[in-house]
Design a protein around this motif. Structure first.
Motif, PDB file in Angstrom:
ATOM      1  N   MET A  15       0.831  -1.195   0.000  1.00  0.00           N
ATOM      2  CA  MET A  15       0.000   0.000   0.000  1.00  0.00           C
ATOM      3  C   MET A  15       0.869   1.250   0.000  1.00  0.00           C
ATOM      4  N   ARG A  16       0.394   2.273  -0.687  1.00  0.00           N
ATOM      5  CA  ARG A  16       1.095   3.552  -0.738  1.00  0.00           C
ATOM      6  C   ARG A  16       0.340   4.586   0.096  1.00  0.00           C
ATOM      7  N   ALA A  17       1.062   5.298   0.948  1.00  0.00           N
ATOM      8  CA  ALA A  17       0.461   6.339   1.781  1.00  0.00           C
ATOM      9  C   ALA A  17       1.119   7.670   1.480  1.00  0.00           C
ATOM     10  N   VAL A  18       0.303   8.703   1.357  1.00  0.00           N
ATOM     11  CA  VAL A  18       0.809  10.071   1.304  1.00  0.00           C
ATOM     12  C   VAL A  18       0.750  10.631   2.719  1.00  0.00           C
ATOM     13  N   TYR A  19       1.887  11.050   3.230  1.00  0.00           N
ATOM     14  CA  TYR A  19       1.976  11.574   4.595  1.00  0.00           C
ATOM     15  C   TYR A  19       2.263  13.062   4.490  1.00  0.00           C
ATOM     16  N   ALA A  20       1.261  13.895   4.784  1.00  0.00           N
ATOM     17  CA  ALA A  20       1.415  15.344   4.659  1.00  0.00           C
ATOM     18  C   ALA A  20       1.949  15.929   5.956  1.00  0.00           C
ATOM     19  N   THR A  21       2.913  16.821   5.846  1.00  0.00           N
ATOM     20  CA  THR A  21       3.522  17.425   7.033  1.00  0.00           C
ATOM     21  C   THR A  21       3.836  18.888   6.777  1.00  0.00           C
ATOM     22  N   ASP A  22       3.659  19.700   7.821  1.00  0.00           N
ATOM     23  CA  ASP A  22       4.094  21.095   7.753  1.00  0.00           C
ATOM     24  C   ASP A  22       5.383  21.303   8.539  1.00  0.00           C
ATOM     25  N   LEU A  23       6.010  20.181   8.936  1.00  0.00           N
ATOM     26  CA  LEU A  23       7.278  20.184   9.663  1.00  0.00           C
ATOM     27  C   LEU A  23       7.158  20.838  11.047  1.00  0.00           C
ATOM     28  N   SER A  24       5.943  20.907  11.573  1.00  0.00           N
ATOM     29  CA  SER A  24       5.733  21.459  12.909  1.00  0.00           C
ATOM     30  C   SER A  24       6.049  20.401  13.959  1.00  0.00           C
ATOM     31  N   ALA A  25       6.017  20.828  15.231  1.00  0.00           N
ATOM     32  CA  ALA A  25       6.236  19.874  16.321  1.00  0.00           C
ATOM     33  C   ALA A  25       5.149  18.813  16.328  1.00  0.00           C
ATOM     34  N   ALA A  26       3.924  19.196  15.943  1.00  0.00           N
ATOM     35  CA  ALA A  26       2.825  18.226  15.902  1.00  0.00           C
ATOM     36  C   ALA A  26       3.094  17.162  14.844  1.00  0.00           C
ATOM     37  N   SER A  27       3.555  17.579  13.671  1.00  0.00           N
ATOM     38  CA  SER A  27       3.875  16.621  12.620  1.00  0.00           C
ATOM     39  C   SER A  27       5.001  15.699  13.044  1.00  0.00           C
ATOM     40  N   ILE A  31      -1.889  18.322  -1.766  1.00  0.00           N
ATOM     41  CA  ILE A  31      -1.847  16.993  -1.142  1.00  0.00           C
ATOM     42  C   ILE A  31      -2.703  16.024  -1.937  1.00  0.00           C
ATOM     43  N   ASN A  32      -3.908  16.448  -2.303  1.00  0.00           N
ATOM     44  CA  ASN A  32      -4.766  15.603  -3.140  1.00  0.00           C
ATOM     45  C   ASN A  32      -4.125  15.332  -4.493  1.00  0.00           C
ATOM     46  N   GLY A  33      -3.436  16.348  -5.031  1.00  0.00           N
ATOM     47  CA  GLY A  33      -2.789  16.171  -6.330  1.00  0.00           C
ATOM     48  C   GLY A  33      -1.719  15.093  -6.290  1.00  0.00           C
ATOM     49  N   VAL A  34      -0.884  15.125  -5.247  1.00  0.00           N
ATOM     50  CA  VAL A  34       0.144  14.092  -5.107  1.00  0.00           C
ATOM     51  C   VAL A  34      -0.498  12.726  -4.886  1.00  0.00           C
ATOM     52  N   ALA A  35      -1.538  12.668  -4.030  1.00  0.00           N
ATOM     53  CA  ALA A  35      -2.213  11.391  -3.768  1.00  0.00           C
ATOM     54  C   ALA A  35      -2.784  10.790  -5.039  1.00  0.00           C
ATOM     55  N   GLY A  36      -3.382  11.630  -5.880  1.00  0.00           N
ATOM     56  CA  GLY A  36      -3.921  11.128  -7.135  1.00  0.00           C
ATOM     57  C   GLY A  36      -2.835  10.680  -8.093  1.00  0.00           C
ATOM     58  N   THR A  37      -1.749  11.421  -8.158  1.00  0.00           N
ATOM     59  CA  THR A  37      -0.662  11.103  -9.087  1.00  0.00           C
ATOM     60  C   THR A  37       0.014   9.777  -8.742  1.00  0.00           C
ATOM     61  N   VAL A  38       0.225   9.523  -7.460  1.00  0.00           N
ATOM     62  CA  VAL A  38       0.931   8.301  -7.056  1.00  0.00           C
ATOM     63  C   VAL A  38      -0.039   7.150  -6.771  1.00  0.00           C
ATOM     64  N   HIS A  39      -1.354   7.399  -6.986  1.00  0.00           N
ATOM     65  CA  HIS A  39      -2.390   6.388  -6.723  1.00  0.00           C
ATOM     66  C   HIS A  39      -2.304   5.892  -5.273  1.00  0.00           C
ATOM     67  N   VAL A  63       6.116  20.834  -2.660  1.00  0.00           N
ATOM     68  CA  VAL A  63       5.276  21.428  -3.700  1.00  0.00           C
ATOM     69  C   VAL A  63       4.799  22.794  -3.245  1.00  0.00           C
ATOM     70  N   ARG A  64       4.299  23.561  -4.181  1.00  0.00           N
ATOM     71  CA  ARG A  64       3.880  24.933  -3.894  1.00  0.00           C
ATOM     72  C   ARG A  64       2.399  25.089  -4.242  1.00  0.00           C
ATOM     73  N   GLY A  65       1.660  25.767  -3.362  1.00  0.00           N
ATOM     74  CA  GLY A  65       0.255  26.006  -3.653  1.00  0.00           C
ATOM     75  C   GLY A  65      -0.611  25.929  -2.408  1.00  0.00           C
ATOM     76  N   THR A  66      -1.878  25.609  -2.630  1.00  0.00           N
ATOM     77  CA  THR A  66      -2.832  25.461  -1.530  1.00  0.00           C
ATOM     78  C   THR A  66      -2.691  24.061  -0.948  1.00  0.00           C
ATOM     79  N   PRO A  67      -2.464  23.923   0.362  1.00  0.00           N
ATOM     80  CA  PRO A  67      -2.116  22.611   0.923  1.00  0.00           C
ATOM     81  C   PRO A  67      -3.050  21.477   0.535  1.00  0.00           C
ATOM     82  N   TYR A  68      -4.356  21.595   0.782  1.00  0.00           N
ATOM     83  CA  TYR A  68      -5.210  20.437   0.537  1.00  0.00           C
ATOM     84  C   TYR A  68      -5.281  20.084  -0.944  1.00  0.00           C
ATOM     85  N   ARG A  69      -5.208  21.089  -1.822  1.00  0.00           N
ATOM     86  CA  ARG A  69      -5.232  20.798  -3.261  1.00  0.00           C
ATOM     87  C   ARG A  69      -3.966  20.063  -3.695  1.00  0.00           C
TER      88      ARG A  69
END
Length: 278
Positions: free
Chosen positions: A1-13, A88-96, A80-86
């Motif tokens: 399985m492939r997972a996209v793990y989104a992070t803003d590099l904060s302490a929470a992430s 993130i979805n773009g990468v998720a779709g590209t890598v299936h 990547v550069r842009g609006t985060p949720y867009r």
């Protein structure tokens, strides 16, 4: 399985990504490849105070890559550069991707409705099952609230097609699940011929066949409020729910049960969206 793990590099992430128990849970359910994604705001350009942000984020991702590779995952990084949720979805779709993971400190319901958040926007638009990993709020050194991601599951169903699709996620989640609570919230619109306890019992039989201790609950009232009440009572590590895939405009005006859970649940939320369309 492939997972996209989104992070803003904060302490929470960092708390989520470097948690060994979380990584073990992901491995148990079949995740072997992780795409680490961080998004640079599109309004940051060369010459501005944040011009070195992209370089710093690449360095941060490299540190997380080392942690995950040491845990046995294959890792790719994406800045990547842009609006985060867009994006993130773009990468998720590209890598299936089979799963998208995002950390959330769990803003107040009012803040989520007025301002929105990456987690809430992803709940509206995600192209892959979305795991919202809940992290402590208002502390400098946050920890995960419930680190055993899929150990104790709360599954909420209205017996719709997409709720069944969410239940089907147990086919892989079961490898990390020991207990489950199944809940249905009755409404006046329910078919009088439908016996909720019987239908929940049939689902429970499936989980019991996988050696998962299972309890069922039938409630009456507001779906989101009743599901949250059960969550508080049984303290699952993750709440599993399907999204109906309503139009974006309707969601913005009325909200949805799944979005309310993403915004207000105390623990993690695993949201299964409708199938992708071409």
């Amino acid at each position: 399985m492939r997972a996209v793990y989104a992070t803003d590099l904060s302490a929470a992430s960092e708390a989520a990504i470097e948690n060994e128990t979380c990584l073990e849970c992901l491995e148990r359910v079949g995740v072997d490849t992780v795409h680490l994604v961080t998004v640079v705001p599109s309004n940051v350009h060369a010459g501005m105070p944040g011009m070195g942000l992209e370089k710093r984020r690449r360095q941060g991702l490299d540190r997380y890559r080392n942690v995950m590779e040491a845990a046995g995952f294959e890792v790719e990084t994406h800045v990547v550069r842009g609006t985060p949720y867009r994006r993130i979805n773009g990468v998720a779709g590209t890598v299936h991707a089979d799963m998208t993971i995002v950390g959330s400190r769990g803003q107040s319901p009012l803040a989520n409705r007025v301002i929105g958040s990456t987690a809430r926007n992803l709940a509206r638009t995600t192209v892959a099952p979305l795991l919202v990993n809940r992290v402590e709020r208002d502390v400098d050194d946050p920890e995960l609230l419930r680190e055993h991601l899929f150990q104790r599951m709360l599954y909420a169903t209205d017996f719709s097609e997409n709720a069944q699709r969410a239940f089907d996620a147990f086919s892989y989640l079961r490898h990390a699940t020991q207990e489950a609570t199944l809940v249905h919230v009755e409404s006046p619109k329910d078919d009088a011929d439908v016996d909720a306890e019987t239908r929940l019992g049939e689902l429970a039989d499936t989980l019991e066949g996988w050696d998962i201790d299972t309890d069922i609950r039938v409630r009456q009232g507001s779906p989101a409020e009743e599901i949250l009440a059960v969550e508080e009572a049984v303290t699952p590590t993750t709440t599993l729910v399907g999204s109906r895939g309503q139009s974006r405009l309707r969601r913005l005006m009325l909200g949805s049960v799944s979005e309310d859970l993403v915004a207000r649940a105390r623990g993690n939320v695993y949201l299964v969206p409708p199938p992708r369309t071409a």
